[in-house]
Write an enzyme that holds these catalytic residues in place. Structure first.
Site, PDB file in Angstrom:
ATOM      1  CD  GLU A  74      11.659  34.340  23.305  1.00  0.00           C
ATOM      2  OE1 GLU A  74      12.536  33.809  24.010  1.00  0.00           O
ATOM      3  OE2 GLU A  74      11.397  35.553  23.329  1.00  0.00           O
TER       4      GLU A  74
ATOM      5  CG  ASP B  56      10.194  31.562  26.669  1.00  0.00           C
ATOM      6  OD1 ASP B  56      10.874  31.535  25.643  1.00  0.00           O
ATOM      7  OD2 ASP B  56      10.229  32.491  27.491  1.00  0.00           O
TER       8      ASP B  56
ATOM      9  CG  HIS C 173       8.618  34.831  31.340  1.00  0.00           C
ATOM     10  ND1 HIS C 173       8.784  36.073  31.892  1.00  0.00           N
ATOM     11  CD2 HIS C 173       9.854  34.463  30.886  1.00  0.00           C
ATOM     12  CE1 HIS C 173      10.046  36.433  31.795  1.00  0.00           C
ATOM     13  NE2 HIS C 173      10.710  35.488  31.180  1.00  0.00           N
TER      14      HIS C 173
ATOM     15  CD  GLU D 280      14.119  30.827  26.910  1.00  0.00           C
ATOM     16  OE1 GLU D 280      13.662  30.751  28.064  1.00  0.00           O
ATOM     17  OE2 GLU D 280      14.429  31.899  26.361  1.00  0.00           O
TER      18      GLU D 280
ATOM     19  CG  HIS E 248      11.566  39.287  24.351  1.00  0.00           C
ATOM     20  ND1 HIS E 248      11.055  39.761  25.550  1.00  0.00           N
ATOM     21  CD2 HIS E 248      12.495  38.344  24.684  1.00  0.00           C
ATOM     22  CE1 HIS E 248      11.659  39.147  26.551  1.00  0.00           C
ATOM     23  NE2 HIS E 248      12.531  38.282  26.055  1.00  0.00           N
ATOM     24  CG  ASN E 249       9.469  36.488  26.704  1.00  0.00           C
ATOM     25  OD1 ASN E 249      10.197  35.648  26.169  1.00  0.00           O
ATOM     26  ND2 ASN E 249       9.688  36.927  27.929  1.00  0.00           N
TER      27      ASN E 249
END
Length: 789
Positions: free
Chosen positions: A360, A362, A375, A409, A330-331
């Protein structure tokens, strides 16, 4: 060992004698590493000047050299405070030739590529970026360091133990006379993590000081070493089975393997072990195993608690992709917390090198028209999307050849989305899956085997492929972040909690309906992992295609796993599900992934940068099957006729009750937690934890032993009832007992119950970052039996 800058001045004769001793020590250690008279090792021992690179303006020449222990690199330092001038080879994860680090890529010119190399450390220690005077010298440093690293890692556990103890002795020998007086012996015992009273130290010293000279040397030191490393528990086991002239014959060894280890052993197999591990040639010729050979065997992978057959890919890799647990991050770009921590391409490299198969990104609009990864709505730093894709391309398949999923994302404008698509196509090339595998339109996922060396993109896709652009609903996780930010803007710090909840729910509802514009070029990247909002299991069953998948915040996922487990399991039989940590986990903490695996969820994303219990369990889950990042789910999590529910256990193929018997016998060479303090000795205890279905979760621990991290002995027995062994994991934890504060972690090891070997086994210990602690481990006896028997 004294640092070069701090050594007192010597006379020419003393200098010559010291240099002669240093060469002798280096030769002995080189021989122990299998590098006797090796040209590359000698180059490192001589050392040389390298340019340390921190920025464009901070590039300074420093002397580097390998010390005589052949495991420690010394370097010059101008620091006055916190000056540490050495690092251990054990701390090094890899050495990369060229401008392959974020720092070198940013702070050096492409023309200097061949002169550059990076030393990458385990854990959070910063990468050391260096530049040699010419390409040949850089190549020699890289070749030499990699050779030493490889040979150190290739040592057996017993060889590592001996190497460590001998070098601790040298550290204790302050005057470097190759002798040990009583004061130095006490100092040495502190180095190896054991505290004894003065009377015992004097008794041990006198027992070895045969010459009554007041110092130990040569054979006296060897005798001291033998007394120190004597293991009574091994003597007892060996004595029980060594029935042939005080040694183990082939028949004796076979009896041990069949009765104690419960292995499907044969005479041929026993002979193979003698040939492989026996150190005494006379015993080997007689087809016997001596006590030293037996100890060598017990400390090798063949006798590890982890089944060595599971160290390679052994599962069926031809099942559809959704039939596997997939190691997921995650992230991934973050190296610390979620609010102001740094983002780095190095975080992707570290995750991929741990065989993470879903990362991931973003993505947001960046300056100069180039998309960036960070983020959103936080103070975390930004990194170039292009640099991230380049790093992923370079390191995706170093440790596993199975497919990597890029979870996008997307918050970018249309022009920067098109640039994202361009970067992925130009950098990833044919490895990027942009159309279905095979000639026919698929009805299910391809297998990991079919997707070897491939990249899949997870993200939003246009409902009408003919459109050049269109609006689509935003990703659920992105909507959650934005709703929380909106709610924070609308309520103050003194707002009542009920009103805050109301605002969050209202904002969430609005943002779930929010739309973003999506470019066709980026949409076309998504083939097998189209992101859609979850509207219930019945809706998903009736309306969603196999390639349409949902992401679940941990609270929603746990609610479904607790209250609708059977429906969740059946949903995951033909769909992929991704679980991600709650946005409130700003410290990058993690949820326990076991309940999600019990519900058949495949992409259980964790914050890889937070090395605590949850990541240790994740590492254990993906340890088997060659640690390739894919684990085949159990039959009852894949069979549509299954009515398995982890919360309400009914009769079925999953219910195969076992009794796990564990005897924690001893530990060897536990690390000091505070190397700076001579008297900082650990008080170890061992906890055995079982994780699985709720009925199987359990934890039991030993008493603690005061002031002995070198060879503590417990001999404590535990018993665990396990109803669904195929879903269970066992975790061994060693902690330093503290009466006034929380215990500190010393080491741990986690593995699936199905990968556990019965009998007398050594348990390797890992540090909090998940890296092996050299020469350290537990000795246990385990027996997994059918509950009826």
């Amino acid at each position: 060992m004294l640092c070069l800058k701090c050594q007192p001045k010597r006379t020419p004769d003393e200098e010559a004698a010291w240099a002669k001793r240093a060469r002798k020590v280096a030769q002995a250690n080189g021989k122990r590493l299998g590098l006797e008279n090796d040209r590359d090792l000698n180059f490192l021992l001589i050392g040389g000047f390298l340019t340390k690179v921190r920025s464009r303006s901070w590039q300074k020449s420093r002397l580097y050299r390998l010390q005589e222990d052949c495991k420690t690199v010394w370097h010059e330092s101008e620091k006055v405070v916190n000056r540490k001038q050495t690092f251990s080879i054990d701390e090094v994860e890899s050495v990369r030739h060229g401008r392959q680090s974020e720092g070198l890529s940013k702070h050096t010119d492409p023309a200097e590529e061949a002169r550059c190399f990076s030393i990458v450390f385990r854990g959070r220690k910063k990468v050391l970026d260096l530049m040699a005077s010419d390409p040949q010298e850089a190549e020699q440093w890289v070749k030499g360091l990699n050779k030493v690293i490889s040979n150190v890692r290739g040592l057996s556990r017993q060889q590592k133990s001996e190497h460590w103890i001998i070098n601790c002795m040298r550290k204790a020998d302050k005057n470097e006379d190759n002798k040990m007086n009583l004061k130095e012996l006490k100092r040495f015992l502190g180095h190896i993590n054991i505290e004894v009273d003065n009377a015992y130290a004097e008794e041990l010293f006198k027992k070895c000081d045969h010459s009554n000279s007041g110092t130990l040397e040569d054979e006296e030191i060897r005798h001291f070493y033998e007394l120190l490393t004597e293991r009574e528990e091994i003597e007892v086991i060996y004595g029980k089975y060594a029935g042939t002239d005080g040694q183990m014959s082939v028949k004796d060894l076979l009896n041990f393997l069949l009765n104690e280890e419960r292995e499907a052993a044969t005479t041929v197999g026993a002979l193979r072990l003698i040939d492989k591990y026996e150190v005494d040639e006379t015993a080997k010729q007689r087809k016997h195993m001596s006590k030293d050979g037996f100890l060598m065997y017990l400390q090798h992978d063949d006798c590890s608690i982890f089944n060595p057959a599971h160290k390679k890919v052994y599962q069926d890799m031809t099942q559809p992709l959704h039939h596997y647990y997939i190691s997921s991050s995650h992230n991934t770009y973050l190296t610390k917390d979620q609010l102001k921590g740094p983002s780095s391409t190095e975080a992707y490299i570290r995750a991929l090198m741990k065989s993470c198969r879903c990362v991931e990104l973003d993505c947001w609009d960046g300056a100069n028209g180039e998309p960036v990864v960070f983020h959103g709505y936080t103070l975390t730093s930004k990194i170039s999307f292009r640099d991230v894709i380049k790093a992923i391309k370079d390191f995706a398949f170093k440790t596993s050849e199975y497919p990597v999923i890029l979870s996008l994302e997307n918050h970018c404008s249309l022009p920067q989305q098109r640039l994202m698509a361009h970067h992925m196509i130009s950098i990833l090339g044919d490895a990027l899956v942009t159309r279905p595998i095979g000639s026919n339109w698929p009805t299910t996922f391809p297998s990991p085997e079919e997707l070897k060396g491939k990249f899949l993109v997870k993200g939003k896709r246009l409902n009408n492929p003919a459109m050049e652009e269109d609006t689509v609903s935003e990703e659920d996780e992105a909507a959650e972040v934005e709703s929380e930010q909106e709610a924070k803007r609308k309520v103050g710090p003194r707002c009542p909690r009920r009103e805050k909840v109301h605002h969050v729910k209202k904002s969430m509802s609005r943002f779930q309906k929010s739309k973003i514009k999506l470019a066709k070029e980026l949409s076309d990247m998504v083939v097998y992992c189209k992101s859609v909002h979850f509207n219930g299991f019945e809706h998903a069953r009736d309306n969603l295609k196999f390639y349409e998948m949902s992401s679940f915040k941990e609270s929603k996922a746990f609610n479904l796993a607790n209250n609708s487990a059977s429906a969740f399991i059946h949903h995951n039989m033909d769909k992929l599900s991704r679980i991600y940590p709650a946005g409130s986990r700003t410290d990058s903490s993690n949820y326990n992934p076991v309940s999600m695996w019990n519900a058949g969820c495949q992409i259980v994303a964790l914050n890889f940068q937070t090395p605590k219990k949850e990541m240790h369990i994740n590492q254990g889950r993906f340890l088997p099957n060659g640690a390739c990042g894919y684990i085949l789910k159990e039959d009852f999590l894949r069979d549509p006729s299954s009515d398995f529910d982890p919360n309400v256990l009914s009769r079925g193929p999953w219910l195969t009750p076992k009794m796990l018997n564990v005897m924690v016998i001893s530990a060897q060479q536990l690390p000091k937690l505070n190397e700076e303090k001579q008297k900082s000795i650990v008080d170890p205890l061992v906890r055995v934890e079982v994780y699985g279905v709720p009925a199987d979760n359990a934890s039991k621990q030993t008493h603690y032993i005061e002031n002995n991290g070198f060879n503590p002995v417990w001999n404590e027995r535990f018993q665990f009832s396990v109803l669904v062994p195929e879903l269970a994991l066992v975790r061994f934890v060693v902690e330093d007992h503290d009466t006034t504060s929380q215990n500190d972690l010393v080491g741990h090891f986690c593995l699936p119950l199905t990968s556990l070997q019965n009998g007398y086994r050594h348990v390797p210990l890992l540090n909090k970052n998940g890296d092996a602690i050299a020469a350290s481990g537990l000795f246990v006896h385990v027996m997994l039996l059918d509950a009826e028997s």
